[in-house]
Design a protein around this motif. Structure first.
Motif, PDB file in Angstrom:
ATOM      1  N   ASN A 148       0.825  -1.313  -0.021  1.00 35.07           N
ATOM      2  CA  ASN A 148       0.135  -0.034  -0.112  1.00 35.07           C
ATOM      3  C   ASN A 148       0.822   1.322   0.103  1.00 35.07           C
TER       4      ASN A 148
ATOM      5  N   THR B 123       0.633   5.472  -0.037  1.00 34.59           N
ATOM      6  CA  THR B 123      -0.159   6.820   0.408  1.00 34.59           C
ATOM      7  C   THR B 123       0.870   7.803   0.460  1.00 34.59           C
TER       8      THR B 123
ATOM      9  N   GLU C 190      -4.290   8.355  -1.927  1.00 33.54           N
ATOM     10  CA  GLU C 190      -4.390   6.872  -1.565  1.00 33.54           C
ATOM     11  C   GLU C 190      -4.794   6.161  -2.712  1.00 33.54           C
TER      12      GLU C 190
END
Length: 868
Positions: A823, A825, A868
């Motif tokens: 992930n 961000t 995001e």
């Protein structure tokens, strides 16, 4: 001589040092010959410049009024001297570069201004070289900047006329009237890396201001090219400078840089046949309390200061522009030098090799005299130990004393009267040194030697100085000349004393002994005064990391440079006289410190510096998906006035007195209750100085006009793709990566903006530095992508951008990478500053501030984006 000789000597040294430090030449009148510098004529130019008001980059005063004034003046000179071939150009430039200053950040500039004048020389083309003279006409926020740096611009205007009415020089002279220095040397970088006249520059003179009036200081020279220092010493009428200032400034101990570093560092990269552009950096340092405040006006320019500076600049410029060293510097190219002046009367310059010879002569003479006097090892060790304690004991004591003052909240009490700090810590240094010698006098007397206590004490301190000298020699530090003087010259006097067998209790002994101490004491005092000017006022603007009493510790040591050797004479006094001297000076020192603690730190001439920004903050959250439009939404907003101070006391004594400062109505409106920890990512810093600031106030307030007008609205687009990267090790499996490229466009009329990028998301590339630059017939990409400058403190990258005009969009892109499946961000903050206008709310908020506070006040926008 025992009672009055040394006090009279030290007072004479102090009086002469102060007298020559404040002594300035008489200003020459306006009707002086045009080839001679006239302060009266230059002062008229200065008055015109400051009448334009605050000249921040991008303002009408900076980009139009000042440029128009310079244009009109140079056009008049061209008409007056048509045969001199004068050319001038208003050069607008764009670029980018990174710096390690302030923990590291990146500068981006668009359309900033240089006003450049070329006066050709008469040497053949193959021998024609160029000398660059540089000063800046832009100002810091909130000041008309008379001393920083309008006074140097005015001097350059006068010197241009002086040059045109003098015989034609051999080499070309280029005057760069620089329009963007306060935004971190942008215009200097643009000139030395892009302008067509840069290629033949072989030396430069940079003119800067860090205080108002007084004698300008030759802050630094080189690198190498010892001929520049020697030429300065040989030609200028009022030489002033030491290698100590250069060592301190280049070490980074004193935070600050000038255009000198940019010309020196980037010049060689853009001028193919030289390594670095050498030069000399002339800086005014007196009255540092006015630096970057509203007090930096023409009223604080001392009469005679411009005459002093102007005559020196003209002299060194004429000498450089006629020197063959510009063509072939010879062995001086790689040679660094040691330099210092004596009361501004003359300057001593010698090579590092000469310094080594002098050092070895001094050390050898010390050994010879010890042998001639048949001094025994035991007494010498005892005397050296006492000398070491007497020299550095005051420093240790002042550190302890400084800690106690800091903990008790009594720091900076001397700031509004810096002479108090000199007296406090100077007397403290002398008292502790005398006390150490008095208490250890019997150890010297009882030591098994046929020599008297004064002789043993003298050679003990000489051994300490010899040790210091050896350390400087090992470190290759030019400032070691002070130790050289204290070792060599007193020992030469002692040699004469031995030859003529002078009695240590007589006046003949004292006169010869004093003769060897006068020059080292005067030079050490000059260094102390110059360092004191810089450091004591610096304590008012270095934030909350450096305790200001550290300046007192420094001055304690500087005092020992002056008095360590003379104080050995106390051993010729009787026990009762020694005791009375120590007790009397101790009482006087206590009285001085007691008086200091009763002082208020600030007044209207030495104000507390505070920064006030009326801001709106907007938190945005964006969803980024492959092959789909990006969506952004506002999560929350707030607005308020953010205020912080620049000195160690932080918001004190402002907090203690704010109830009396604000009216009841104002206090209710602004709800003065909020205190917050500052962060580079959470508030709109103008420069990245968060490393020096602890906390501030963020006070709820109405939305500022800059936000209501919506003049700062970034537009964001994106690209995403997945790719496979082959590993360097063939045994490892290929790994898939996800690359995200974000495009930003800021359409704004704000001339000062910044972006802070969190470093946690894998930034791998950006567009800063990819610009097309025209250089004659060629168009090249320069300087290429600038390497991101990582800031460890905030785990981020800070990019500051300034423009010389409004409505110049800022387009850039950022590329991030992460392994597939991890992930990511991306977080960043964008700031926009309206540095020319104060909001009505901000004006009302600070209208009741006391006169001992000076503020820099403007509006800012802060936008936080999380992708995001």
């Amino acid at each position: 001589p025992e009672l009055f000789g040394i006090p009279c000597l030290l007072l004479a040294v102090l009086a002469s040092g102060i007298f020559f430090d404040i002594k300035l030449p008489t200003p020459r009148p306006a009707d002086s010959p045009p080839n001679i510098y006239s302060e009266v004529r230059a002062f008229e130019h200065l008055k015109t410049l400051v009448q334009f008001g605050v000249r921040t980059v991008g303002s009408h005063a900076n980009e139009h009024d000042t440029v128009q004034f310079l244009t009109q003046h140079v056009e008049r000179l061209k008409r007056q001297f048509p045969d001199r071939g004068v050319e001038f150009e208003v050069h607008h430039l764009s670029g980018a570069f990174s710096t390690y200053f302030l923990e590291g950040f990146t500068n981006v500039y668009d359309n900033v201004t240089n006003f450049i004048v070329l006066v050709p020389g008469n040497a053949p083309d193959e021998e024609q070289r160029t000398v660059l003279v540089n000063a800046h006409f832009d100002s810091a926020l909130g000041t008309v900047a008379a001393s920083d740096d309008a006074v140097m611009i005015a001097s350059m205007v006068e010197i241009l006329q002086n040059i045109l009415t003098s015989p034609v020089a051999k080499h070309t002279i280029v005057f760069n009237f620089n329009g963007a220095e306060e935004t971190n040397w942008m215009a200097a970088h643009g000139f030395i890396t892009q302008h067509r006249w840069r290629h033949k520059i072989r030396a430069m003179i940079n003119l800067e201001g860090a205080g108002a009036g007084g004698r300008e200081l030759a802050l630094q020279t080189g690198p190498g090219h010892s001929w520049i220092s020697q030429m300065y010493a040989d030609t200028v009428p009022y030489p002033h400078g030491t290698s100590v200032a250069q060592d301190i400034f280049q070490s980074g101990v004193a935070p600050g840089e000038t255009d000198f570093q940019v010309y020196r560092g980037y010049g060689g990269a853009s001028i193919n046949d030289i390594d670095l552009v050498p030069g000399i950096d002339l800086v005014s340092v007196s009255q540092g309390q006015v630096y970057h405040t509203h007090l930096d006006d023409i009223n604080h320019i001392e009469p005679g200061a411009m005459q002093h500076t102007g005559e020196n600049i003209l002299a060194i410029l004429l000498a450089m522009s006629n020197s063959s060293m510009l063509v072939e510097p010879g062995t001086t190219k790689e040679e660094d030098v040691v330099y210092f002046d004596l009361l501004g009367l003359f300057m001593v310059v010698y090579s590092r090799f000469t310094a080594l010879v002098l050092n070895l002569v001094g050390l050898t003479l010390l050994f010879i005299l010890i042998r001639l006097l048949e001094l025994e090892l035991g007494p010498l060790v005892t005397a050296a130990r006492i000398g070491l304690f007497s020299m550095f004991g005051p420093v240790v004591f002042s550190i302890i004393w400084g800690v106690l003052i800091t903990v008790s909240g009594l720091s900076l009490r001397w700031y509004s009267h810096p002479i108090i700090a000199h007296l406090d810590y100077g007397m403290l240094s002398i008292v502790v040194a005398l006390a150490v010698r008095h208490w250890n006098h019997d150890k010297l007397v009882l030591a098994h030697s046929h020599t008297d206590a004064e002789t043993k004490s003298f050679f003990g301190i000489q051994i300490v100085w010899a040790g210091i000298l050896l350390l400087f020699m090992i470190g290759g530090i030019a400032s070691g000349f002070i130790a050289t003087l204290w070792v060599l010259l007193p020992l030469i006097s002692r040699l004469f004393i031995w030859i003529f067998r002078l009695d240590s209790s007589g006046w003949a002994f004292f006169v010869v002994h004093a003769a060897g101490m006068v020059i080292p004491a005067i030079v050490s005092l000059e260094v102390s005064l110059d360092v004191g000017k810089c450091f004591f006022y610096l304590m008012g603007r270095v934030g909350q990391i450096v305790p200001p009493e550290l300046g007192g510790v420094l001055f304690t040591f500087l005092t020992q440079l002056v008095v360590a050797v003379p104080l050995t004479y106390i051993h010729n006094l009787s026990a009762s006289h020694r005791s009375l001297t120590v007790k009397t000076l101790s009482v006087l020192t206590c009285v001085l410190f007691a008086f200091t603690f009763l002082q208020f730190p600030f007044d209207n001439e030495h104000p507390k510096r505070m920064n006030l920004q009326h801001i709106e903050r907007v938190w945005n959250k964006c969803q980024v998906r492959e092959d789909s439009p990006m969506t952004c939404g506002v999560e929350k907003t707030d607005s308020g006035i953010w205020m912080h101070a620049y000195d160690y006391l932080d918001m004190q004594p402002f907090i203690d007195k704010h109830i009396g400062i604000f009216t009841e109505e104002t206090s209710k409106k602004f709800e003065i209750t909020s205190k917050t920890k500052v962060s580079l990512l959470s508030l709109p810093w103008y420069f990245p100085i968060d490393y020096g600031m602890n906390c501030g106030w963020y006070i709820p307030a109405p939305v500022p006009p800059i936000a209501r007008d919506r003049t700062f609205q970034p537009q964001v687009k994106h690209e995403t793709r997945t790719f496979t990267r082959k590993p360097e090790n063939p045994e490892e499996k290929p790994q898939q990566f996800h690359r995200r490229k974000l495009y930003f466009q800021i359409d704004s009329n704000l001339t000062h903006v910044a972006v802070v990028i969190s470093a946690k998301e894998g930034l791998v590339d950006w567009s800063f530095g990819r610009i097309a630059v025209e250089d004659g017939e060629h168009v090249t990409e320069f300087p290429g992508p600038v390497k991101p400058m990582y800031r460890k403190l905030c785990d981020c990258y800070f990019v500051f951008r300034a423009t010389g005009g409004r409505e110049i969009p800022w387009n850039f892109w950022l590329t991030f990478e992460r392994p597939q499946g991890v992930n990511q961000t991306v977080s960043l903050a964008m700031f926009g500053h309206n540095v020319e206008e104060m909001s009505d709310d901000l004006r009302e908020f600070q209208k009741d501030f006391p006169d001992w506070v000076t503020t820099v006040s403007f509006q800012s926008m802060w936008n936080w984006y999380q992708f995001e």
